[in-house]
Write a protein that holds these residues in place. Structure first.
Motif, PDB file in Angstrom:
ATOM      1  N   UNK A 267       0.930  -1.299  -0.035  1.00 43.00           N
ATOM      2  CA  UNK A 267      -0.093   0.137  -0.267  1.00 43.00           C
ATOM      3  C   UNK A 267       0.524   1.383   0.385  1.00 43.00           C
ATOM      4  N   UNK A 268       2.028   1.220   0.289  1.00 45.26           N
ATOM      5  CA  UNK A 268       2.696   2.271   0.055  1.00 45.26           C
ATOM      6  C   UNK A 268       3.696   2.483  -0.780  1.00 45.26           C
ATOM      7  N   UNK A 269       4.988   1.530  -0.586  1.00 39.90           N
ATOM      8  CA  UNK A 269       6.411   1.871  -1.737  1.00 39.90           C
ATOM      9  C   UNK A 269       6.435   0.508  -2.553  1.00 39.90           C
ATOM     10  N   UNK A 270       5.637  -0.263  -2.624  1.00 36.58           N
ATOM     11  CA  UNK A 270       5.689  -1.711  -3.393  1.00 36.58           C
ATOM     12  C   UNK A 270       7.340  -1.331  -4.105  1.00 36.58           C
ATOM     13  N   UNK A 271       7.940  -1.408  -3.478  1.00 37.14           N
ATOM     14  CA  UNK A 271       9.697  -1.427  -3.719  1.00 37.14           C
ATOM     15  C   UNK A 271      10.036  -2.569  -2.089  1.00 37.14           C
ATOM     16  N   UNK A 272      10.544  -3.973  -2.501  1.00 42.41           N
ATOM     17  CA  UNK A 272      10.842  -4.690  -1.212  1.00 42.41           C
ATOM     18  C   UNK A 272      11.808  -5.760  -2.281  1.00 42.41           C
ATOM     19  N   UNK A 273      13.268  -6.143  -2.193  1.00 41.81           N
ATOM     20  CA  UNK A 273      13.719  -7.228  -2.334  1.00 41.81           C
ATOM     21  C   UNK A 273      13.575  -8.380  -1.987  1.00 41.81           C
ATOM     22  N   UNK A 274      12.803  -8.255  -0.673  1.00 42.13           N
ATOM     23  CA  UNK A 274      13.582  -9.578  -0.442  1.00 42.13           C
ATOM     24  C   UNK A 274      11.705 -10.592   0.186  1.00 42.13           C
ATOM     25  N   UNK A 275      10.602  -9.731  -0.598  1.00 37.52           N
ATOM     26  CA  UNK A 275       8.837 -10.804  -0.948  1.00 37.52           C
ATOM     27  C   UNK A 275       8.665 -12.155  -1.064  1.00 37.52           C
TER      28      UNK A 275
END
Length: 409
Positions: A267-275
């Protein structure tokens, strides 16, 4: 008589008294000379050259090392002996000294700096791995405290590579991007190995270790999952899984913390390498859920897992996400209606490759769906399948035919 009276009066401090005080101070200074050769960490202002207000002066014979998070790490000029060269009663003290030595952090962006010190630290870390692996007695609380301190100093670093901007948009192949590799990995890998073996060791008492591997430590460990280095994320995945299995008291907190990471990502960044790595851990956790499923687990499915279909970069972790979703349906077939309606809610409209992934996941979910649950959602499902039949993407037709085969059975 007068002399006796005068002799009882207090004397005014003179130069002789000052000399005696100075001599006593010098003797005291010689008395606190360090007798060991291990690293000492002191919290002090690097700009303050004299001790005061609780700070400590540099011990004699010891040189200041790098500054880490406001802490100056001191390490001796004298090498430490090997574990095989000391008596068994001294090995624990030597282990603590070697752990403190490894608290020194060096700059790996310049390969020409501190070559000797870096090699000494690497060799010492390797010795720690062997010691933790071959331990045949319960680790003391001092050892637990020193290991978590050393791990925190080395891993919870500000120099962690900054994640690049997410490029997961239609038409961009994410696998073509080369991940950023941390230049300090030659040391970080061994630090991770020490900590992994410490957590996995039968000699680590969870009741004592939880005082140091606490909620704050776990949150900082979870923050590292955003590292761009896949080697680091792989170690983190294994370690967090071990922590979840060993520290039962931390399990609800870990699940909640992962939920919060997903919420921020969706809901905020849509950026994360470890999902993908976090979902892989959750897949194993979900597989171990007892029946009937708790309400909090069902809410996690509805509020976190299903909305994870929304981000554009879903292809980066869709395989792990699909496995988690299917695990829920296999655990409780009544959740099939909720899952299918959730997929329809986030069904892609213009992204053909994403639609193919959804059709594949739908196929797996339908295999675990019972007739009663299917009847509840079959009308909106067939409407979406009808729209997919008109897709110009050739793979959509293939998946459609496979889905229809499942529905007939």
């Amino acid at each position: 008589m007068i002399k006796n009276i005068l002799g009882r009066l207090p004397r005014k401090p003179g130069k002789a008294g000052d000399s005696r005080d100075a001599a006593a101070a010098a003797a005291a200074g010689n008395g606190i000379e360090p007798s060991n050769s291990y690293s000492v960490a002191r919290s002090m202002d690097p700009g303050n050259k004299r001790a005061g207000n609780g700070d400590y002066a540099v011990p004699p014979g010891v040189t200041p090392g790098p500054v880490t998070n406001g802490t100056v790490v001191y390490h001796s000029n004298e090498p430490l002996p090997a574990f095989k060269d000391v008596a068994a009663s001294e090995k624990q003290n030597l282990f603590v000294k070697k752990v403190n030595l490894c608290c020194a952090v060096y700059d790996f962006t310049d390969p020409t700096k501190n070559l000797k010190e870096k090699e000494v630290k690497r060799q010492t870390l390797m010795e720690l791995v062997d010691y933790v692996t071959s331990a045949n007695g319960k680790f003391s609380e001092v050892i637990m405290q020193e290991i978590t301190k050393m791990v925190s100093i080395n891993l919870f670093r500000s120099s962690n590579p900054t994640p690049r901007e997410n490029k997961a948009i239609e038409g961009v192949d994410l696998e073509e991007d080369e991940p950023l590799m941390d230049p300090a990995w030659s040391h970080l890998q061994i630090v991770y190995e020490v900590f992994l073996r410490f957590v996995a060791s039968q000699e680590t008492d969870a009741k004592l270790a939880k005082r140091y591997i606490d909620h704050s430590f776990i949150l900082r460990l979870l923050d590292l999952f955003d590292s761009e280095d896949p080697r680091e994320r792989d170690y983190l995945k294994t370690i967090l899984h071990r922590i979840y299995g060993k520290f039962m008291v931390h399990r609800p907190f870990i699940r909640k913390a992962i939920n919060n990471i997903f919420y921020r990502f969706i809901f905020e960044t849509e950026k994360h390498n470890g999902t993908a790595e976090l979902l892989e851990i959750l897949g194993s956790i979900i597989n171990g859920f007892a029946l009937p499923l708790k309400e909090e687990h069902k809410l996690f499915l509805v509020r976190a897992l299903i909305p994870l279909h929304k981000p554009k970069c879903v292809s980066m972790y869709h395989q792990q996400l699909s496995y988690c979703i299917t695990q829920f349906v296999e655990k409780d077939c009544k959740l099939a209606d909720t899952v299918i309606r959730g997929l329809l809610k986030y069904w892609p409209v213009t992204n053909s490759s994403k639609e193919v992934m959804f059709l594949g996941e739908l196929e797996e979910v339908l295999e675990a769906t019972q007739p009663a649950e299917f009847q509840r959602c079959m009308v909106p499902l067939f409407r979406q399948i009808a729209r997919s039949m008109n897709s110009s993407h050739f793979q959509s037709g293939l998946f459609f035919s496979g889905t229809m085969t499942i529905l007939k059975t």
